[in-house]
Design a protein around this motif. Sequence first.
Motif, PDB file in Angstrom:
ATOM      1  N   THR A  23       0.837  -1.199   0.000  1.00  0.00           N
ATOM      2  CA  THR A  23       0.000   0.000   0.000  1.00  0.00           C
ATOM      3  C   THR A  23       0.874   1.252   0.000  1.00  0.00           C
ATOM      4  O   THR A  23       0.423   2.333  -0.349  1.00  0.00           O
ATOM      5  N   THR A  54      -1.285   7.478 -11.878  1.00  0.00           N
ATOM      6  CA  THR A  54      -2.301   6.952 -10.948  1.00  0.00           C
ATOM      7  C   THR A  54      -3.631   7.687 -11.156  1.00  0.00           C
ATOM      8  O   THR A  54      -4.507   7.617 -10.309  1.00  0.00           O
ATOM      9  N   ASN A  66      -4.586  -0.215  -5.177  1.00  0.00           N
ATOM     10  CA  ASN A  66      -4.782   0.771  -4.112  1.00  0.00           C
ATOM     11  C   ASN A  66      -5.671   1.897  -4.608  1.00  0.00           C
ATOM     12  O   ASN A  66      -5.414   2.465  -5.676  1.00  0.00           O
ATOM     13  N   GLU A  67      -6.659   2.235  -3.818  1.00  0.00           N
ATOM     14  CA  GLU A  67      -7.488   3.398  -4.146  1.00  0.00           C
ATOM     15  C   GLU A  67      -6.615   4.652  -4.097  1.00  0.00           C
ATOM     16  O   GLU A  67      -6.637   5.468  -5.008  1.00  0.00           O
ATOM     17  N   LYS A  68      -5.846   4.770  -3.023  1.00  0.00           N
ATOM     18  CA  LYS A  68      -4.927   5.910  -2.902  1.00  0.00           C
ATOM     19  C   LYS A  68      -3.522   5.395  -2.604  1.00  0.00           C
ATOM     20  O   LYS A  68      -3.128   5.287  -1.432  1.00  0.00           O
ATOM     21  N   ALA A 126      -1.401   1.562  -8.555  1.00  0.00           N
ATOM     22  CA  ALA A 126      -2.732   2.161  -8.692  1.00  0.00           C
ATOM     23  C   ALA A 126      -3.811   1.116  -8.945  1.00  0.00           C
ATOM     24  O   ALA A 126      -4.989   1.395  -8.743  1.00  0.00           O
ATOM     25  N   THR A 127      -3.428  -0.086  -9.391  1.00  0.00           N
ATOM     26  CA  THR A 127      -4.465  -1.091  -9.635  1.00  0.00           C
ATOM     27  C   THR A 127      -4.992  -1.682  -8.332  1.00  0.00           C
ATOM     28  O   THR A 127      -6.173  -1.957  -8.227  1.00  0.00           O
ATOM     29  N   ARG A 177      -4.623   9.820  -8.254  1.00  0.00           N
ATOM     30  CA  ARG A 177      -5.010   9.215  -6.973  1.00  0.00           C
ATOM     31  C   ARG A 177      -3.863   9.086  -5.977  1.00  0.00           C
ATOM     32  O   ARG A 177      -4.082   8.800  -4.804  1.00  0.00           O
TER      33      ARG A 177
END
Length: 536
Positions: free
Chosen positions: A358, A408, A382-384, A379-380, A411
Amino acid sequence: MRDPRYNKGLAFTDKERDAHYITGLLPPVVLSQEVQEKKVMHNLRQYTVPLQRYMALMDLQERNERLFYKLLIDNVEELLPVVYTPTVGEACQKYGSIFRRPQGLYISLKEKGRILEVLKNWPQRGIQVIVVTDGERILGLGDLGCQGMGIPVGKLSLYTALGGIRPSACLPITIDVGTNNEKLLNDEFYIGLRQKRANGEEYSEFLHEFMCAVKQNYGEKVLVQFEDFANHHAFELLSKYCSTHLVFNDDIQGTASVVLAGLIAAQKVLGKSLADHTFLFLGAGEAGTGIAELIALKISKETGTSIDETRKNIWLVDSKGLIVSSRKESLQHFKQPWAHEHEPVKELLEAVNAIKPTVLIGTSGVGKTFTKEVVEAMATFNEKPLILALSNPTSQAECTAEEAYKWTEGRAIFASGSPFDPVEYNGKTFTPGQANNCYIFPGLGLGLIMSGAIRVRDDMLLAASEALAFQVTEENFANGLIYPPFANIRKISANIAASVGDKTYELGLASNLPRPKNLLKMAESCMYSPVYRNFR
Ligand SMILES: O=C([O-])CC(=O)C(=O)O
Ligand SMILES: [Mg+2]
């Protein structure tokens, strides 16, 4: 007028000029410090080449110290990249050819056996902080030998500007044991010893003579900050002297503390606790393992799990691939705690896909290693994604701010060691943070000095991290920032100093007794002010 500590240039008043017999030595006009400041800033901005700005600022420091610090304090965001990373890196590379007036103290192998004598040549008494390098790993630029002097000089000017330590209490030192940089050895303008680096016994003995001379000359309470030593020496020196001297390694401990602060702050943006994260580092040297250790310690203190257990969520990749248990035999000792059970993985991209971190942290000293594929992979899943490209200067950053946001789709929570300008992406402005140890060492140093600390402990680093994270405001968070702006750095440093001081007293390592009631007030009141003195 010729002494930078006293010189005020055109700001000497008529009465001062008369009282000190300098009437006529200056043109008749009397300017205020504010007008002088405006003029110098105007002149500086005319230079488009960063190195010219650096040289102009160093000239100012050698000509009018208070004006230099007034400028630096009032324009910190604009001038930090000039006196510090990235420009200081280029300055070190070219230090010989831009050399004018010497700054700092040079101790070369030629002085073996009489280092104490050399220390005594420094004209200032009352030294409180020494920043010392041997130039072997200057930022991510490698071995710059004696020309590494730019770093201790730059770091100490931040001790004063950001942390309020008196300039006269600061001593930059470069230890010259040779260089293995062929380019410098063949450079006719090189300023150091023209020989290969001393190593092994010879090196250790020389450094030991230095450390003993420092203690003999300045006592137990002088803070020695090790800076930009190569890995092997950095770890060795820190462990050898941490129980006999007040020593601190900025690259291991300062960087660790600033990154931990960012991660603590990021919990507010990400809504996850530290223990919920998986960390992957590219680079397992001083910064990488230093940060990893401090994160593990923090999580262990928070959750009550053992350090060994908390280490399991932290993975490191070095030049040979993911650090795994099958490599344990051949690993340097500081990497061994991170050798977890896993099949061998060679490339960073593979490691990212296998570990699914993360948080991705670059401490490799090698630029452009966070490729599009690596960042897109983050980025795939993890949202952020939290991405820290810490290597310095800018040329060595693992990726740029623009790349991090673009790859990203805006993001990423991004911070870098060297500064990046805000980035426009999809009609939105993203402001990257600067995860640089200069958030920590000035305040930490002030806290140690004002409490009369005799040793540095990890708990003080944790206190510094907490204090820094606490300075990040709701507004900063709303803008995706995990560090506060540098514009408030003196206030931030005072808060760090108060927390570190408090911890020092709590640990019984403070020698300035009794403990002041209000440590924050104490910190603020002992900070150096660059306003001119009156000489009437
Ligand atoms: O100097 C800096 O900007 C941070 C640092 O300690 C390094 O990169 O070695
Ligand atoms: Mg450094």
